[in-house]
Design a protein around this motif. Structure first.
Motif, PDB file in Angstrom:
ATOM      1  N   CYS A 178       0.842  -1.188   0.000  1.00  0.00           N
ATOM      2  CA  CYS A 178       0.000   0.000   0.000  1.00  0.00           C
ATOM      3  C   CYS A 178       0.880   1.242   0.000  1.00  0.00           C
ATOM      4  CB  CYS A 178      -0.946   0.015   1.205  1.00  0.00           C
ATOM      5  SG  CYS A 178      -0.099   0.000   2.807  1.00  0.00           S
ATOM      6  N   VAL A 179       0.266   2.384  -0.275  1.00  0.00           N
ATOM      7  CA  VAL A 179       0.998   3.654  -0.311  1.00  0.00           C
ATOM      8  C   VAL A 179       0.261   4.672   0.547  1.00  0.00           C
ATOM      9  CG1 VAL A 179       1.971   3.264  -2.597  1.00  0.00           C
ATOM     10  CG2 VAL A 179      -0.225   4.395  -2.385  1.00  0.00           C
ATOM     11  N   PRO A 180       1.001   5.627   1.151  1.00  0.00           N
ATOM     12  CA  PRO A 180       0.342   6.638   1.989  1.00  0.00           C
ATOM     13  C   PRO A 180      -0.103   7.850   1.174  1.00  0.00           C
ATOM     14  CG  PRO A 180       2.721   6.835   2.203  1.00  0.00           C
ATOM     15  CD  PRO A 180       2.475   5.683   1.260  1.00  0.00           C
ATOM     16  N   GLU A 181      -1.247   8.387   1.504  1.00  0.00           N
ATOM     17  CA  GLU A 181      -1.718   9.662   0.975  1.00  0.00           C
ATOM     18  C   GLU A 181      -1.769  10.641   2.144  1.00  0.00           C
ATOM     19  OE1 GLU A 181      -5.400   9.144  -1.036  1.00  0.00           O
ATOM     20  OE2 GLU A 181      -4.543   7.933  -2.651  1.00  0.00           O
ATOM     21  N   ILE A 182      -1.032  11.745   2.016  1.00  0.00           N
ATOM     22  CA  ILE A 182      -0.834  12.664   3.133  1.00  0.00           C
ATOM     23  C   ILE A 182      -1.607  13.950   2.908  1.00  0.00           C
ATOM     24  CG2 ILE A 182       0.872  13.939   4.492  1.00  0.00           C
ATOM     25  CD1 ILE A 182       2.954  11.911   3.501  1.00  0.00           C
ATOM     26  N   SER A 183      -2.293  14.383   3.949  1.00  0.00           N
ATOM     27  CA  SER A 183      -2.953  15.686   3.958  1.00  0.00           C
ATOM     28  C   SER A 183      -2.547  16.371   5.255  1.00  0.00           C
ATOM     29  CB  SER A 183      -4.470  15.528   3.883  1.00  0.00           C
ATOM     30  OG  SER A 183      -5.101  16.785   4.049  1.00  0.00           O
ATOM     31  N   ALA A 184      -1.950  17.570   5.139  1.00  0.00           N
ATOM     32  CA  ALA A 184      -1.436  18.229   6.336  1.00  0.00           C
ATOM     33  C   ALA A 184      -1.635  19.729   6.254  1.00  0.00           C
ATOM     34  CB  ALA A 184       0.049  17.909   6.526  1.00  0.00           C
ATOM     35  N   ASN A 185      -1.893  20.340   7.399  1.00  0.00           N
ATOM     36  CA  ASN A 185      -1.877  21.789   7.533  1.00  0.00           C
ATOM     37  C   ASN A 185      -1.315  22.116   8.909  1.00  0.00           C
ATOM     38  OD1 ASN A 185      -4.040  21.507   9.430  1.00  0.00           O
ATOM     39  ND2 ASN A 185      -5.508  21.521   7.730  1.00  0.00           N
ATOM     40  N   LYS A 186      -1.383  23.378   9.316  1.00  0.00           N
ATOM     41  CA  LYS A 186      -0.748  23.752  10.581  1.00  0.00           C
ATOM     42  C   LYS A 186      -1.499  23.224  11.804  1.00  0.00           C
ATOM     43  CE  LYS A 186      -2.955  28.323  10.704  1.00  0.00           C
ATOM     44  NZ  LYS A 186      -2.690  29.782  10.753  1.00  0.00           N
ATOM     45  N   TYR A 187      -2.689  22.645  11.569  1.00  0.00           N
ATOM     46  CA  TYR A 187      -3.478  22.146  12.691  1.00  0.00           C
ATOM     47  C   TYR A 187      -3.411  20.630  12.851  1.00  0.00           C
ATOM     48  CZ  TYR A 187      -5.482  26.828  12.238  1.00  0.00           C
ATOM     49  OH  TYR A 187      -5.633  28.182  12.136  1.00  0.00           O
ATOM     50  N   ALA A 188      -3.406  19.916  11.739  1.00  0.00           N
ATOM     51  CA  ALA A 188      -3.501  18.457  11.842  1.00  0.00           C
ATOM     52  C   ALA A 188      -2.795  17.764  10.688  1.00  0.00           C
ATOM     53  CB  ALA A 188      -4.967  18.023  11.895  1.00  0.00           C
ATOM     54  N   LEU A 189      -2.421  16.507  10.956  1.00  0.00           N
ATOM     55  CA  LEU A 189      -1.816  15.631   9.951  1.00  0.00           C
ATOM     56  C   LEU A 189      -2.726  14.428   9.769  1.00  0.00           C
ATOM     57  CD1 LEU A 189       0.516  14.370   8.228  1.00  0.00           C
ATOM     58  CD2 LEU A 189       1.453  13.494  10.391  1.00  0.00           C
ATOM     59  N   ASN A 190      -3.046  14.127   8.517  1.00  0.00           N
ATOM     60  CA  ASN A 190      -3.874  12.968   8.201  1.00  0.00           C
ATOM     61  C   ASN A 190      -3.136  12.094   7.190  1.00  0.00           C
ATOM     62  OD1 ASN A 190      -6.717  13.546   9.485  1.00  0.00           O
ATOM     63  ND2 ASN A 190      -6.093  15.468   8.520  1.00  0.00           N
ATOM     64  N   ILE A 191      -3.025  10.820   7.502  1.00  0.00           N
ATOM     65  CA  ILE A 191      -2.386   9.864   6.601  1.00  0.00           C
ATOM     66  C   ILE A 191      -3.375   8.740   6.343  1.00  0.00           C
ATOM     67  CG2 ILE A 191      -0.443   8.301   6.230  1.00  0.00           C
ATOM     68  CD1 ILE A 191       1.148   9.970   8.236  1.00  0.00           C
ATOM     69  N   ARG A 192      -3.629   8.481   5.069  1.00  0.00           N
ATOM     70  CA  ARG A 192      -4.530   7.401   4.688  1.00  0.00           C
ATOM     71  C   ARG A 192      -3.788   6.464   3.746  1.00  0.00           C
ATOM     72  NH1 ARG A 192      -9.715   8.274   0.856  1.00  0.00           N
ATOM     73  NH2 ARG A 192      -7.985   8.807  -0.516  1.00  0.00           N
ATOM     74  N   PHE A 193      -3.764   5.201   4.088  1.00  0.00           N
ATOM     75  CA  PHE A 193      -3.085   4.209   3.255  1.00  0.00           C
ATOM     76  C   PHE A 193      -4.078   3.599   2.271  1.00  0.00           C
ATOM     77  CE2 PHE A 193      -0.340   4.585   6.911  1.00  0.00           C
ATOM     78  CZ  PHE A 193       0.927   4.530   6.361  1.00  0.00           C
TER      79      PHE A 193
END
Length: 301
Positions: A261-276
């Motif tokens: 699987c591969v990670p898809e990253i979404s980040a800003n100054k408030y939170a980090l989200n990683i979805r595989f």
């Protein structure tokens, strides 16, 4: 939404390019007052685009360095080959490097970053946990890279921009099927030369970017080595973490190939989200529903 954010970033990046090219306008107008007004508007616009581009902790500036690194490695790969088609790919990648390196502040940013890292490393000289030999080696490399970069005059890659023949090829490469033999007969004549001659020419066209490349290698090495790995679990393929004021210029994720699987990253100054997600048969990615163990590193200079 993520789509709107990406649209804003793309617009800001293009605007920043126009602003970089327009930096000479204040000195080109005859009216002193008009020149001052243009200068003020130009400065405010630059600050606005800087904000739009750097609000994401995974900064656009670092992405530029990574793009340059990837393209340079691609050129070196194809340059080592002997086939005409592979040398064509090398030249196309050189054209892409020219675009990436065209950012007006890239050279000054690298010089400032190298100087800042030099001062930071110098302060570690009396630390008993630091190897003096390793410290002297990296400081020497920083001095060499800074010196070569400082001696580079004018805009990076200007020699290529002034080569009308190369620019005519570059223009055609942006057109699907635009480099056919009937479009560029002189280019196909060059492709039919022996591989050593083509390799010599490609090396000359790549040479203007060498000083930039050396500086980027050092900066990215220091950036990658700046963080500590933390082993985490993405439950049912999803991991979330509040940033709590933490700033990161780059995230590094490492996981076993067994997960497929591969990670898809979404980040800003408030939170980090990683979805595989998993990819099968070239179809649309599907969310992973099992737990995934991975290493996460926050990198920051």
């Amino acid at each position: 939404s993520p789509e709107m954010l990406q649209c804003i970033r793309t617009l800001a990046k293009r605007t920043r390019g126009l602003l970089d090219d327009g930096g000479v306008l204040p000195v080109q107008v005859e009216s002193f007052r008009l020149g001052m007004e243009i200068s003020v508007i130009h400065t405010l616009a630059l600050k606005l685009t800087d904000f739009l581009l750097t609000r994401d902790p995974l900064s656009e500036r670092v992405r530029t360095l990574l793009r340059f690194e990837d393209l340079y490695e691609r050129v070196e790969y194809f340059l080592a080959k002997s086939d005409a088609e592979e040398h064509h790919s090398a030249l196309v990648s050189i054209f892409e490097i020219l675009e990436v390196a065209s950012r007006a502040d890239l050279k000054s940013d690298l010089l400032q970053e190298l100087e800042r890292q030099k001062h930071t490393l110098e302060s570690l000289r009396d630390n008993p946990d630091i190897s003096e030999a390793a410290l002297d080696d990296i400081l020497w490399k920083i001095d060499q890279a800074s010196s070569r970069l400082f001696q580079t005059s004018g805009k990076v890659g200007q020699e290529l921009r002034e080569n009308d023949w190369l620019m005519s090829i570059k223009q055609r490469t942006s057109i699907p099927g635009g480099v056919c033999e009937f479009d560029l007969p002189s280019y196909h004549f060059w492709l039919q030369q022996n591989s050593d001659q083509r390799r010599h020419d490609l090396s000359q066209w790549l040479a203007p970017f060498q000083s930039i490349r050396e500086a980027i290698v050092i900066v990215l090495r220091l950036l990658r080595e700046s963080g500590k790995n933390t082993t985490l679990i993405a439950h049912q393929g999803v991991y979330q973490q509040m940033m709590a004021g933490r700033v990161a210029q780059m995230l590094r994720i490492r996981l076993s190939r067994n997960y497929q699987c591969v990670p898809e990253i979404s980040a800003n100054k408030y939170a980090l989200n990683i979805r595989f997600t998993s990819h099968e048969g070239g179809q649309r990615p599907k969310p992973v529903e099992t737990d995934v163990e991975f290493d996460l590193t926050f990198c920051n200079l």
